[in-house]
Scaffold this motif. Structure first.
Motif, PDB file in Angstrom:
ATOM      1  N   ILE A  77     -17.836 -59.163  26.712  1.00  0.00           N
ATOM      2  CA  ILE A  77     -17.812 -59.675  28.086  1.00  0.00           C
ATOM      3  C   ILE A  77     -19.166 -59.439  28.744  1.00  0.00           C
ATOM      4  CG2 ILE A  77     -16.811 -59.338  30.384  1.00  0.00           C
ATOM      5  CD1 ILE A  77     -14.120 -58.793  28.968  1.00  0.00           C
ATOM      6  N   GLU A  78     -19.767 -58.285  28.514  1.00  0.00           N
ATOM      7  CA  GLU A  78     -21.060 -57.961  29.111  1.00  0.00           C
ATOM      8  C   GLU A  78     -22.150 -58.922  28.620  1.00  0.00           C
ATOM      9  OE1 GLU A  78     -19.035 -55.674  27.606  1.00  0.00           O
ATOM     10  OE2 GLU A  78     -18.305 -54.738  29.467  1.00  0.00           O
ATOM     11  N   TYR A  81     -21.497 -62.192  30.330  1.00  0.00           N
ATOM     12  CA  TYR A  81     -21.938 -62.085  31.731  1.00  0.00           C
ATOM     13  C   TYR A  81     -23.446 -62.321  31.806  1.00  0.00           C
ATOM     14  CZ  TYR A  81     -22.634 -59.917  36.360  1.00  0.00           C
ATOM     15  OH  TYR A  81     -22.975 -59.667  37.670  1.00  0.00           O
ATOM     16  N   ASP A 123     -10.759 -63.741  29.287  1.00  0.00           N
ATOM     17  CA  ASP A 123     -11.551 -63.196  30.388  1.00  0.00           C
ATOM     18  C   ASP A 123     -12.728 -64.089  30.778  1.00  0.00           C
ATOM     19  OD1 ASP A 123     -10.085 -60.858  31.001  1.00  0.00           O
ATOM     20  OD2 ASP A 123     -10.926 -59.854  29.231  1.00  0.00           O
ATOM     21  N   LYS A 126     -14.415 -63.248  34.101  1.00  0.00           N
ATOM     22  CA  LYS A 126     -15.322 -62.089  34.078  1.00  0.00           C
ATOM     23  C   LYS A 126     -16.694 -62.496  33.552  1.00  0.00           C
ATOM     24  CE  LYS A 126     -11.744 -58.581  33.551  1.00  0.00           C
ATOM     25  NZ  LYS A 126     -11.139 -57.586  32.657  1.00  0.00           N
ATOM     26  N   ASN A 129     -18.579 -64.512  36.225  1.00  0.00           N
ATOM     27  CA  ASN A 129     -19.066 -63.714  37.358  1.00  0.00           C
ATOM     28  C   ASN A 129     -20.573 -63.504  37.272  1.00  0.00           C
ATOM     29  OD1 ASN A 129     -16.577 -63.485  38.586  1.00  0.00           O
ATOM     30  ND2 ASN A 129     -16.134 -61.481  37.723  1.00  0.00           N
TER      31      ASN A 129
END
Length: 171
Positions: A77-78, A81, A123, A126, A129
């Motif tokens: 996820i990071e 992002y 996700d 997320k 974002n």
């Protein structure tokens, strides 16, 4: 009369500390890249009235190398992002090239984020974002937008994300 002078003085102080979007980006260590021509028979942006429709862009670095991979498989996820954040930088560069200055943006209206996802990854918001947070960093309230975050099984060049958007500009 005293109140009027106080209000005018306060306005002058606030205006003197106001930063342009470009100054906010520079303060965050962000440099907008040069935008290359599209790879096929389309354009980066179409203007109609006071709306700009931006074609989908992905997370390419200044050398043109994409962040690639699939969320829920080869990317965290990071990492997603960060890819979405880089895509926001690229879309701001498109807007800067089109408008000359980002202060002409009245509002980011709508964002469509496509996330290259495994079948069990849920996700996408997320990940997106990263895009939304950078728009708000650069544009403040004008950067807040309606958004869709959709998972897809593949994207061109195996990009991690692709984002298109609609922007309202000052007349």
């Amino acid at each position: 009369m005293k109140k009027l002078f106080l209000i005018i003085g306060l306005f002058i102080v606030v205006k003197s500390f106001a930063q342009t979007p470009e100054e906010k980006l520079a303060a965050a260590g962000i440099i907008l890249p040069n935008i290359s021509a599209p790879v096929a028979n389309y354009v980066n942006v179409v203007r109609t009235g006071n709306l700009l429709f931006l074609s989908g862009k992905g997370p390419s670095d200044p050398s043109g190398k994409y962040i690639t991979g699939k969320l829920g498989n080869s990317l965290t996820i990071e990492e997603g992002y960060s890819a979405a954040r880089l895509t926001a930088i690229n879309q701001l560069a498109v807007l800067k090239k089109e408008l000359g200055e980002l202060s002409k943006i009245k509002r980011i209206v709508k964002v469509l984020g496509l996330v290259n996802s495994s079948s069990d990854f849920y996700d996408q918001p997320k990940v997106m974002n990263g895009f939304s947070d950078l728009m708000v960093l650069a544009l403040g309230e004008k950067g807040k937008h309606a958004r869709s975050a959709i998972g897809t099984n593949t994207l061109p060049f195996n990009m991690a994300v692709e984002v298109e958007l609609i922007v309202e500009i000052e007349n």
